[in-house]
Design a protein around this motif. Structure first.
Motif, PDB file in Angstrom:
ATOM      1  N   ARG A 645     132.289  23.841  56.814  1.00 32.96           N
ATOM      2  CA  ARG A 645     131.597  22.558  56.797  1.00 32.96           C
ATOM      3  C   ARG A 645     131.747  21.873  55.437  1.00 32.96           C
ATOM      4  O   ARG A 645     131.949  20.652  55.366  1.00 32.96           O
ATOM      5  N   ILE A 649     133.364  18.160  54.701  1.00 30.54           N
ATOM      6  CA  ILE A 649     132.645  17.071  54.047  1.00 30.54           C
ATOM      7  C   ILE A 649     133.425  16.553  52.850  1.00 30.54           C
ATOM      8  O   ILE A 649     133.527  15.333  52.619  1.00 30.54           O
ATOM      9  N   PHE A 686     125.250  14.101  53.903  1.00 30.20           N
ATOM     10  CA  PHE A 686     125.910  15.090  54.762  1.00 30.20           C
ATOM     11  C   PHE A 686     125.663  16.501  54.237  1.00 30.20           C
ATOM     12  O   PHE A 686     125.374  17.430  55.001  1.00 30.20           O
ATOM     13  N   CYS A 689     122.083  17.511  55.014  1.00 35.73           N
ATOM     14  CA  CYS A 689     121.852  17.758  56.448  1.00 35.73           C
ATOM     15  C   CYS A 689     122.520  19.052  56.895  1.00 35.73           C
ATOM     16  O   CYS A 689     121.908  19.870  57.583  1.00 35.73           O
ATOM     17  N   PHE A 690     123.771  19.250  56.522  1.00 34.49           N
ATOM     18  CA  PHE A 690     124.495  20.432  56.986  1.00 34.49           C
ATOM     19  C   PHE A 690     123.948  21.711  56.356  1.00 34.49           C
ATOM     20  O   PHE A 690     124.102  22.797  56.897  1.00 34.49           O
ATOM     21  N   TYR A 691     123.320  21.568  55.210  1.00 35.96           N
ATOM     22  CA  TYR A 691     122.737  22.753  54.575  1.00 35.96           C
ATOM     23  C   TYR A 691     121.616  23.328  55.434  1.00 35.96           C
ATOM     24  O   TYR A 691     121.416  24.541  55.490  1.00 35.96           O
ATOM     25  N   LEU A 693     121.328  22.912  58.785  1.00 33.23           N
ATOM     26  CA  LEU A 693     121.719  23.191  60.167  1.00 33.23           C
ATOM     27  C   LEU A 693     121.906  24.698  60.359  1.00 33.23           C
ATOM     28  O   LEU A 693     122.346  25.397  59.454  1.00 33.23           O
ATOM     29  N   ARG A 695     123.572  28.224  61.480  1.00 31.52           N
ATOM     30  CA  ARG A 695     124.966  28.672  61.449  1.00 31.52           C
ATOM     31  C   ARG A 695     125.330  29.246  62.819  1.00 31.52           C
ATOM     32  O   ARG A 695     125.204  30.438  63.057  1.00 31.52           O
TER      33      ARG A 695
END
Length: 796
Positions: A645, A649, A686, A689-691, A693, A695
């Motif tokens: 991810r 990014i 981003f 947010c992805f941190y 989410l 896994r």
């Protein structure tokens, strides 16, 4: 804007003050704050009666969308005056009644009055608009506001069902009305009602191929709103609304909107025999159907609902006969029928409004509306009984009340149709007066049931949830005023004849002032014997109702079943369709979106021969552009093969920063700076947010799915590229850039062209973008607040 414009808009503007008043007047019922508005409106309209009675229409207009011929035009003539007095006058009485009917501590009265004023303003807009598009806008607001009013007690399933049903049917009619308006515009080139009528008088449009279709579309709108058969089914279910709503919407306002539309547009379509037959037959069938099925109702509001259907059918049939008189230039028939229609509009509003309020009082004081549980209330509630008696006798057409006068005129109109070739009494035309007479007999029967089954007979306290008593005087004032008008207009009809009724008649078809005379005694004429027959046979049927009412058990009532089946199947069909594409997968949604995107745009581009290539004006490509293009392409493709991810990014950010470098090369520093700021913020968001989410383990995807993604991606890029090339190669207009160069400093006093364009030349675009972002921010904040509140409650 003129005073008349402010009059129409005043209820909408007043709603903005209701939340403030509700907060500040906690110890006072909000209705007292609302009441002055309809009273002032009523006084304003009364002050203009002298002008309209002299056929001096007040017309005001302001530009709305002038390029399309759409203006906010308002016109106060005789017909508009009649309806405006009903809307404002009865609106004031309903609000006074609601103050005592609705408990401010138990009901959401602030919402109630917002909905009620929205409806009042919408109805004023409908009857005063001289532009069909403005009329349609207010027409749909009546559907929305009535939906909110009918479903006011939204915790009840029946209220929700009635609200949805009324909205589904009336909005269907509204869309049909819009189609009819557009077709009428195609035929006449105008949206203004008065201009359309003038055009039709000067040149006939009956031979136009769209005439019949436009007529049917407009009649569908009118019939659905005024609950004409077979679109009547929403009205009984709308009785789940609070009684003040029923008294207002279903006696004096909403259901009369369709009547108003037919009356207003009769000069346009009365040249056609189809209009005359459809309006007359639908009206007379509705009269018979409503009166017949009103007798079987055991709920008082249900009985009044079917009686309203019946009375509306009577008025509609009179407008049809009046149109026939106008078509054949027969002033006597047109005059009597149209006069009867407008007179019964007033009469029905007075006696039906009082009867709805009476039923609300009975329900409020006894805890039930079931006729089988009522009886013997005459001594306990004598004032309410007197209201019920006067209102019911007027509805039954008994002298000396106003309902008798308009019922006599109704019979006279039905008998006068023998003067027309299309309504000969020796053919099918004889059915009209017969059906009218039979329907009136059942009207007499349900009127007697309403008053005598409720107030006479055996008192049954064991079947009542509360001990009945007379209502407080505050709740009695409004129905007393209305039944007083029933008696006054019955004894002194001349008060209305040439001040209200005659101008309304003239404003429909034009012409001079009609000297209208309404009497109780016209001699021994057929209509008198028809009335005597109604009383005699009606009394017999009422006294023997238990013996013959069993026939209702063998008569299937299919219309509600048809609606439920149609609505249910439609809902199931669309639910299944929705479940097919609402899978919860973002890739699936994007697949659908991009597929349609490709098909529609590529088809349009090539089917319309829109693709061209012109390389003459292309600038030379330098080394910087080549290097940046390679970086851009490599970064974009690398995202597809990234397994991390964070890497994805970073590559996505590289794409954005490369685009900003293009702006630098092309000497657009403002755009480059904006792109850099946006890209930096986007990358940061981003990463945040992805941190957070989860896994999830990467699932193995089949090759066909990856291939479909690749094909869609390539095709989207290809279509966008072709559109960009075609748009650059096709110059239909001169570039506007030179205009900005020449006027940025002169007209906006700014030196930064981009800023001036955003803030001045395209200021509204920027303002709306800010508004959208603000609304989104408020929505997100509300969702977060609700979410946090839910978690707190769970912890507790």
């Amino acid at each position: 804007m003129s005073i008349l414009h402010w009059v129409v808009l005043s209820p909408f503007l007043y709603t903005l003050l209701i939340p403030i008043a509700y907060k500040l007047m906690k110890k006072v019922h909000t209705g007292w704050f609302i009441l002055p508005l309809p009273i002032l409106l009523f006084i304003y309209f009364c002050s203009n009666i002298g002008a309209t009675s002299n056929l001096q229409a007040k017309t005001e207009s302001i530009a709305w969308i002038p390029s399309l011929g759409i203006d906010f035009s308002v016109k106060l003539d005789g017909l508009g005056m009649l309806f405006s007095l009903l809307i404002s006058g009865i609106g004031a009485l309903v609000i006074l009644y609601s103050i005592y009917y609705l408990d401010k501590n138990k009901e959401k009265i602030n919402q109630f009055y917002v909905y009620l004023l929205l409806f009042m303003g919408a109805m004023l807009g409908v009857v005063l608009s001289d532009n069909l598009i403005a009329l349609y806008m207010f027409w749909e607001i009546t559907s929305i506001s009535s939906f909110l009013l009918i479903g006011f007690w939204n915790n009840r399933s029946n209220s929700r069902y009635g609200a949805i049903k009324s909205m589904a049917i009336t909005v269907f009619g509204g869309l049909s009305l819009l189609a009819g308006i557009i077709l009428l515009y195609i035929m006449t080139g105008s949206f203004t009602i008065s201009e359309i009528i003038t055009i039709v008088q000067q040149e006939s449009i009956i031979s136009h191929p769209l005439f019949i279709l436009a007529m049917i579309c407009i009649l569908l709108g009118a019939f659905t709103k005024s609950a004409q058969f077979p679109f009547h089914i929403w009205l009984p279910d709308a009785m789940e609304a609070p009684t003040p709503v029923s008294s207002y919407l279903h006696s004096a306002t909403m259901v009369k909107a369709g009547i108003y539309l037919v009356a207003r547009l009769s000069p346009v379509f009365a040249v056609s025999g189809y209009w005359i037959w459809i309006v007359s037959l639908v009206g007379i069938i509705t009269l018979l159907y409503g009166s017949f099925f009103a007798v079987k109702q055991v709920d008082l509001k249900g009985l009044l609902a079917y009686s309203t259907i019946s009375q509306l059918g009577m008025i509609m049939s009179l407008l049809g006969i009046g149109a026939a008189g106008a078509h054949y230039n027969n002033d006597s028939v047109y005059y009597v029928a149209t006069a009867a229609a407008v007179f019964h509009l007033v009469n029905h509003a007075t006696f039906k409004g009082s009867l709805f309020m009476m039923v609300g009082i009975v329900d409020h004081e006894t805890g039930t509306r079931d006729i089988r549980r009522l009886g013997g209330l005459m001594k306990i509630m004598p004032i309410t009984f007197a209201i019920a008696l006067i209102g019911s006798l007027s509805m039954a057409g008994i002298p000396p009340f106003n309902g008798f006068l308009s019922k006599e005129m109704f019979f006279a109109s039905m008998l006068n149709i023998r003067e027309f070739n299309m309504f000969q009494l020796d053919t099918w035309g004889v059915l009209l007066p017969i059906i009218a007479w039979i329907g009136s007999i059942f009207t007499f029967v349900y009127s007697m049931i309403l008053v005598f089954k409720t107030f006479t007979g055996r008192y049954q306290p064991e079947k009542l949830s509360t001990k009945p008593h007379e209502a407080p005087m505050g709740m009695l004032i409004s129905p007393i005023v209305l039944v007083s008008l029933v008696l006054v207009f019955g004894l002194f009809p001349g008060l209305l004849a040439n001040t209200i009724l005659s101008p309304a008649i003239t404003s429909i078809y034009g012409g001079g002032v009609y000297d209208l005379h309404i009497y109780h005694w016209h001699g021994f004429k057929p209509e008198l014997f028809m009335t005597i027959g109604v009383i005699v046979f009606g009394t017999i049927l009422y006294l023997t109702v238990r013996k013959w009412a069993v026939i209702y058990q063998s008569i299937p009532v299919i219309w509600n079943s048809i609606y439920d089946k149609l609505f249910g199947e439609t809902e199931n069909l669309f639910s299944r369709m929705t479940n097919r594409y609402m899978t919860g997968s973002l890739r699936t949604y994007l697949f659908y979106i991009f597929t349609f995107f490709i098909l529609i745009l590529s088809y349009t581009l090539f089917a319309k021969d829109g693709f061209t290539i012109d390389t003459l004006r292309l600038a030379p490509i330098g080394g910087y552009e080549v290097v940046l293009s390679l970086v851009l392409v490599v970064s974009a493709i690398s995202i597809l093969f990234s397994k991390s991810r964070l890497t994805s990014i970073i590559l996505l950010g590289a794409v954005g920063y490369t685009v900003s470098l293009f702006y630098v090369v092309f000497r657009a520093p403002d755009l480059a700076l904006t792109q850099l700021v946006i890209e930096t913020v986007s990358v940061a968001l981003f990463l945040l947010c992805f941190y957070h989410l989860p896994r999830n383990a990467r699932k193995k995807e089949s090759i066909p799915f990856k291939l479909s993604n690749a094909v869609i991606s390539v095709l989207v890029g290809l279509v966008i590229m072709l559109i960009a090339i075609a748009s650059y190669s096709t110059k239909l207009f001169d570039s506007i850039s030179q205009y900005y160069v020449e006027n940025t400093y002169l007209k906006a006093a700014g030196e930064n062209m981009v800023n001036v364009i955003l803030v001045d030349f395209r200021g509204f675009d920027t303002l709306f973008e800010i508004a959208v972002l603000s609304i989104a921010a408020i929505g997100i904040y509300s969702m977060i607040t609700l979410r946090m509140g839910g978690k707190k409650n769970e912890n507790k």
